[in-house]
Motif scaffolding. Structure first.
Motif: not given
Ligand code: ATP
Length: 274
Positions: A20, A23, A25, A45-51, A206
């Motif tokens: 991102y 940065r 991810c 949270n924030g480990s990158g699952k949704s990404t 989760h």
């Molecule tokens: N659109 C975006 N722009 C910049 N950074 C982002 C964006 N979306 C997510 N991030 C960052 O990327 C990292 C991974 O986010 P992601 O949503 O994939 O995590 P996650 O594991 O699904 O989290 P959660 O369990 O909280 O849903 C986080 O640090 C988040 O802040």
């Protein structure tokens, strides 16, 4: 190579990197998924699952790496071809247009229509009705989606994914708004489809206990990489939970050897004091 990378599969992911705004991810993610398998993707949270899910679906473009869906590179598929192979149930959908539940579910048939500009067929209507019945949504059929509760709306998104008849389904915390009755109902319905139709499911979640009892394999992410992947019995251990989540939990096992944890508020303090 983790044990999630060993088999040829409905999905094959190698060395996936995504940034991102420069940065990092996703940092070298690899996964395989077989037909007839449910893979849970867990992690803090924030480990990158949704990404990861968005990248596998093509919403986000990887900087580096390979993604194959049913043997074909993701980038070689048109949106319509991709929709025939994979359905995505997002965490938050922008689908708040003034549609009825039936119209919203029917949208899942778009990629299956004979022509892009043609109408829906009798089969499309029958299938939508059937899926709404299976998910106990028949009573909502004429309700606007804007008037549904969070949980009801989440079930509509799942119904829309089911009518798509894609062999692969991505679920991003698809039961997070549901009570325990509806959560178990959805999980049983998905599991039934996986067994009967050989679907592949990747489910971001989760809840360690629900994942352990429902998933064939679990991948736990930490800081953008797959920290560990395997059978729930190998992955849900006290030591792995401590290393990934920084909490100290006791892991029990039921009569079938399925692990479960009992969260305690003092668990975080125990780790920071250790
Ligand atoms: N659109 C975006 N722009 C910049 N950074 C982002 C964006 N979306 C997510 N991030 C960052 O990327 C990292 C991974 O986010 P992601 O949503 O994939 O995590 P996650 O594991 O699904 O989290 P959660 O369990 O909280 O849903 C986080 O640090 C988040 O802040």
């Amino acid at each position: 190579m983790t044990s999630c990378e060993k088999r040829a599969a409905g999905i094959r992911v190698r060395n996936l990197f995504f940034d991102y705004h420069l940065r990092p991810c996703l940092k070298g993610v690899g996964l395989d998924l077989q037909p007839g398998e449910i893979l849970g993707v867990l992690g803090p949270n924030g480990s990158g699952k949704s990404t990861l899910l968005k990248t596998l679906f093509g919403h986000l473009k990887a900087r580096e790496g390979e993604i194959e869906l049913a043997g074909l590179p993701l980038e070689s598929l048109t949106p319509r071809e991709r929709a025939r192979r994979v359905a995505f149930v997002p965490q938050n959908s922008g689908l708040r247009a003034p549609l009825t539940v039936f119209q919203a579910v029917l949208m899942g048939r778009y990629s299956r229509k004979g022509s892009r500009f043609g109408g829906y067929s009798g089969n499309d209507f029958r299938l939508a009705e059937q899926v709404l019945r299976d998910l106990s949504l028949s009573e909502f059929i004429h309700r606007p989606v804007t008037e549904l509760s969070g949980g009801e709306f989440q079930k509509v998104l799942l119904a829309r994914a089911f009518v798509q008849e894609a062999p692969v389904i991505f679920l991003d915390e698809a039961t997070s708004n549901l009570d325990i009755h509806h959560t178990l109902e959805i999980m049983a319905t998905v599991q039934d489809k996986v067994v009967r139709e050989g679907l592949s499911v990747v489910s971001v979640m989760h809840d360690l206990n629900l994942a352990a009892s429902w998933c064939d394999r679990i991948a736990i992410m930490k800081e953008g990489a797959v920290f560990v992947c395997g059978d729930p019995r190998e992955v849900i251990t006290r030591e792995i939970i401590r290393q990934v989540y920084g909490v100290s939990l006791v892991v029990h096992h039921d009569q079938e050897g399925i692990p479960y944890v009992l969260p305690r508020v003092s668990a975080t303090r125990e780790v920071s004091c250790a």
